[in-house]
Design an enzyme around this catalytic site. Sequence first.
Site: not given
Ligand code: UD1
Ligand code: CA
Length: 469
Positions: A22, A87, A116, A385, A459
């Site tokens: 996003r 991962q 995030d 400079y 000069r």
């Molecule tokens: C997630 C939560 C949601 C919560 C929200 C809060 C889940 C399923 N949902 O949603 O309940 O309300 O955060 O901000 O967790 N990431 C990984 N590996 C992956 C997927 C994600 O490291 O395979 C990391 C992302 O980089 C990110 C964090 O996990 O920093 C959260 O992932 P994101 O996709 O932003 O989750 P949300 O949909 O926001």
């Molecule tokens: Ca998120």
Amino acid sequence: MTYHNAPVRTDALILAAGKGTRMPSPRPKVLQTLLGETMLSLVTAALAKVPGTGRILTLTGNEAAMVEAEAARTAARLGREACCIRQERQLGTGHALMTAMPHLEGDGCVLVVNGDTPLITPEVLTSFLEKAAGADVAFLSVELDDPASYGRVVRKEGRVHAIVEAKDFDPALYGPREEAREVNTGIYLFSLPAVRRLLPSLSCENAGGEYYITDLVALGLQAGMDVRGIRAEGAGCEAAALLGVNTPAELAVAEEILTSRRTGELLALGVILHSPSLVRISPFSRVERGAEIFGPCEIYGDSVIEGGALIRSHGVIRDARIEGGVEVKEFCHIEGAEVKQGALIGPWARLRPQTLVEEGAHVGNFVELKKTRLGKGSKANHLTYLGDAEVGGGVNFGAGTITCNYDGTHKFRTLIGEDCFIGSNTSLVAPVSIGDNALVGAGSVIVEDVPAGKLALGRGRQVIKERKK
Ligand code: UD1
Ligand code: CA
């Protein structure tokens, strides 16, 4: 039944492997910046300040090398060791935790934070850990007027029942959507023995087709574990400060919150800020009580502004040290430089890395210094400079002095002694040295060393002829 034993220390895990679809940017989301600092560095710095935090592990995947480089840079700034886990395929936040498990040993706990969540504070994390102590699974929640895409906390008679992701939320099962206002912040404490037992039951049969870390809540309850949904309250717990930053609009809101927090801290400390809403200062920069700063102004990185320094508007200062009694006038750009007591910089000056401006020196308009030491009380006031130069004290540069430090292949140094006078529009062709007290005539091109106390002219001589009629 509880799987929790008293932990020796709590390791922290930052989930930072996701792409951030996003956020339309070539950079992975956790490397987006607020006040010049990446989300990853802000989250890491907050965790580092939580008492009892052991290792801080960062889970990487998307653009892993870039994220790992930032994790290493941040760890070095905080005096800690970086530790990253890859991962390779990002199959969801639950899969992220599974990937990290082999690196989490013992019977202690792990504090998991979404990468995030840049506005999380050490105080909020510490209070969460206190309330979560002894739980098998605990998470931090917050109330929102519009729960948007966040995971909903479902309670039955006040007790946590599950976290249901927005995509999977079925009003027939969980009640009206608009009433489900409590959401998951993405901050968790897990007891390691409990998650070891629960993780094999995690499935990806949901609307997102991913392994959700949030499903550990319902699984823990089914296993009769101590599961706690802890509502955030108090300072730093505004919903916008706790929730994930997923879009450019959320990043802009988060940066504004961080800006007002930072200026609030500095005002309370006794920093004098004019137009504070336009002063942007990194949380990593140190500004001392009694410094005075006019907005708009940006101070980034590991800068230090001492008490008694006066920073006028429209400047950008990055990784620089400005001592007390210095005045930086409007529209200056200072990076990686050190400016000593009582020096006067600008307006429109540029100090580049590895520059040292000594006590009482002046650097005026349209003057650029790079890898240069300008000695005590020396003055380069206009259109000059100085690059790769070593300049003693009491030297005066006329307008338009240039060190010609580059022959197209190599850089060379210019050495200027004490109390010299360099006339206007002079080119000093490096390598070259000017002895103490020497005088260089205006308009000279200096290609040979000038001995101390001598006058050098390089000069063409002026001729006067009759005009043709
Ligand atoms: C997630 C939560 C949601 C919560 C929200 C809060 C889940 C399923 N949902 O949603 O309940 O309300 O955060 O901000 O967790 N990431 C990984 N590996 C992956 C997927 C994600 O490291 O395979 C990391 C992302 O980089 C990110 C964090 O996990 O920093 C959260 O992932 P994101 O996709 O932003 O989750 P949300 O949909 O926001
Ligand atoms: Ca998120």
